[in-house]
Design a protein around this motif. Structure first.
Motif, PDB file in Angstrom:
ATOM      1  N   TYR A   5      49.552  34.134  40.056  1.00  0.00           N
ATOM      2  CA  TYR A   5      49.694  33.241  38.908  1.00  0.00           C
ATOM      3  C   TYR A   5      50.870  33.662  38.040  1.00  0.00           C
ATOM      4  N   THR A  31      54.294  33.339  39.755  1.00  0.00           N
ATOM      5  CA  THR A  31      54.689  31.934  39.781  1.00  0.00           C
ATOM      6  C   THR A  31      55.269  31.507  38.439  1.00  0.00           C
ATOM      7  N   LYS A  32      54.788  32.104  37.375  1.00  0.00           N
ATOM      8  CA  LYS A  32      55.264  31.799  36.027  1.00  0.00           C
ATOM      9  C   LYS A  32      56.480  32.638  35.638  1.00  0.00           C
ATOM     10  N   CYS A  44      56.862  35.813  35.411  1.00  0.00           N
ATOM     11  CA  CYS A  44      56.608  37.055  34.694  1.00  0.00           C
ATOM     12  C   CYS A  44      56.881  38.227  35.637  1.00  0.00           C
ATOM     13  N   GLU A  56      57.727  31.924  27.282  1.00  0.00           N
ATOM     14  CA  GLU A  56      56.858  30.753  27.470  1.00  0.00           C
ATOM     15  C   GLU A  56      55.407  31.160  27.655  1.00  0.00           C
ATOM     16  N   MET A  57      55.167  32.199  28.475  1.00  0.00           N
ATOM     17  CA  MET A  57      53.794  32.619  28.727  1.00  0.00           C
ATOM     18  C   MET A  57      53.189  33.334  27.529  1.00  0.00           C
ATOM     19  N   GLU A 114      51.960  30.637  25.428  1.00  0.00           N
ATOM     20  CA  GLU A 114      50.789  29.962  25.982  1.00  0.00           C
ATOM     21  C   GLU A 114      49.515  30.788  25.845  1.00  0.00           C
ATOM     22  N   LYS A 149      44.750  26.323  31.579  1.00  0.00           N
ATOM     23  CA  LYS A 149      46.189  26.048  31.654  1.00  0.00           C
ATOM     24  C   LYS A 149      46.551  25.447  33.004  1.00  0.00           C
TER      25      LYS A 149
END
Length: 261
Positions: A14, A17-18, A20, A37-38, A41, A93
């Motif tokens: 996860y 993919t984001k 990080c 961004e994360m 979120e 999310k």
């Protein structure tokens, strides 16, 4: 039926993919550098980011240390497990932004190559009663011949995917419609639930009856008291055993003809 998704692998996928950075990954621990961004979120710091932008500075996304091994829950970091608020946040999310997709396996070829349609569903089963438990399963169904894989996300980790089809590739028309395919997946999960030990449900019902008897004792002179009815409903909601299915995300994946376990 096995193949409950490995939480550590799921979280690693996860966050990668984001975009990080996984700073370190040990057994039961994941150390993650979040992107801006994360951070926005997940970390609930709206005032920080508003202030940083207002003064024209670059913000510093936080580092997140997640503990997936219960035996290490006392160590520095945040223990994350099925049912924890953090995991619910991540699942929500996913559901909000990436619930359904359509992807193609990337193939480097000069020959005409067929791609087989797979319906992939990641589904959470929630058991609620005196105790709570969640299970997450990833199931793929080939929509041509009906072959099923119950550890689909593990397989897809090693498959290069894109939203556009590769040159010289073409898709095969499904023989099984997605709606019918999803019913097959649902039946597999229903069978899994039916095979589980239902002692937890019996214990929940027993505790519910005990709590109702105690509550009735307190209101034996006022059985129609609004507060009694309200508390009775609350007990039913808290202890009555229920099982729910929730689709986290999924989609149609077009893949080469490999044999999946």
């Amino acid at each position: 039926m096995e193949q409950q998704i490995d939480l550590s692998a799921f979280l690693t996928d996860y966050f990668e993919t984001k975009h990080c950075t996984i700073l370190s990954k040990e057994k039961g621990q994941i150390h993650i550098q979040l992107t801006e961004e994360m951070d926005k979120e997940l970390m609930n710091r709206p005032f920080y980011w508003h202030y940083i932008k207002k003064i024209g500075r670059e913000g510093e996304p936080q580092v997140l240390r997640l503990i997936t091994d219960k035996e290490k829950a006392s160590e520095p970091g945040e223990w994350i497990h099925f049912g924890s608020p953090r995991l619910h946040q991540i699942m929500n999310k996913l559901m909000d932004k990436e619930r359904y997709t359509r992807l193609f396996e990337q193939v480097h070829t000069l020959d005409n190559t067929p791609l087989y349609p797979w319906l992939v569903s990641n589904i959470k089963i929630s058991y609620r009663g005196a105790q709570h438990k969640d299970e997450i399963f990833s199931i793929g169904l080939q929509l041509l011949h009906g072959h099923m894989s119950t550890n689909m996300m593990d397989y897809l980790e090693a498959v290069p995917l894109d939203r556009t089809i590769s040159d010289y590739c073409y898709t095969l028309t499904p023989m099984i419609q997605p709606q019918s395919g999803f019913l097959r997946i649902q039946n597999v999960l229903l069978q899994h639930v039916q095979n589980q030990d239902n002692a937890w449900a019996a214990a929940s019902i027993k505790q519910l009856e005990t709590e109702k008897t105690t509550l009735k004792h307190f209101y034996e002179d006022e059985p129609d008291h609004p507060r009694y009815v309200e508390e009775l409903e609350a007990l039913e909601k808290r202890f009555k055993p229920t099982i729910t299915f929730q689709v986290i995300n999924g989609g149609i994946f077009y893949l080469t003809n490999r044999q999946l376990e």
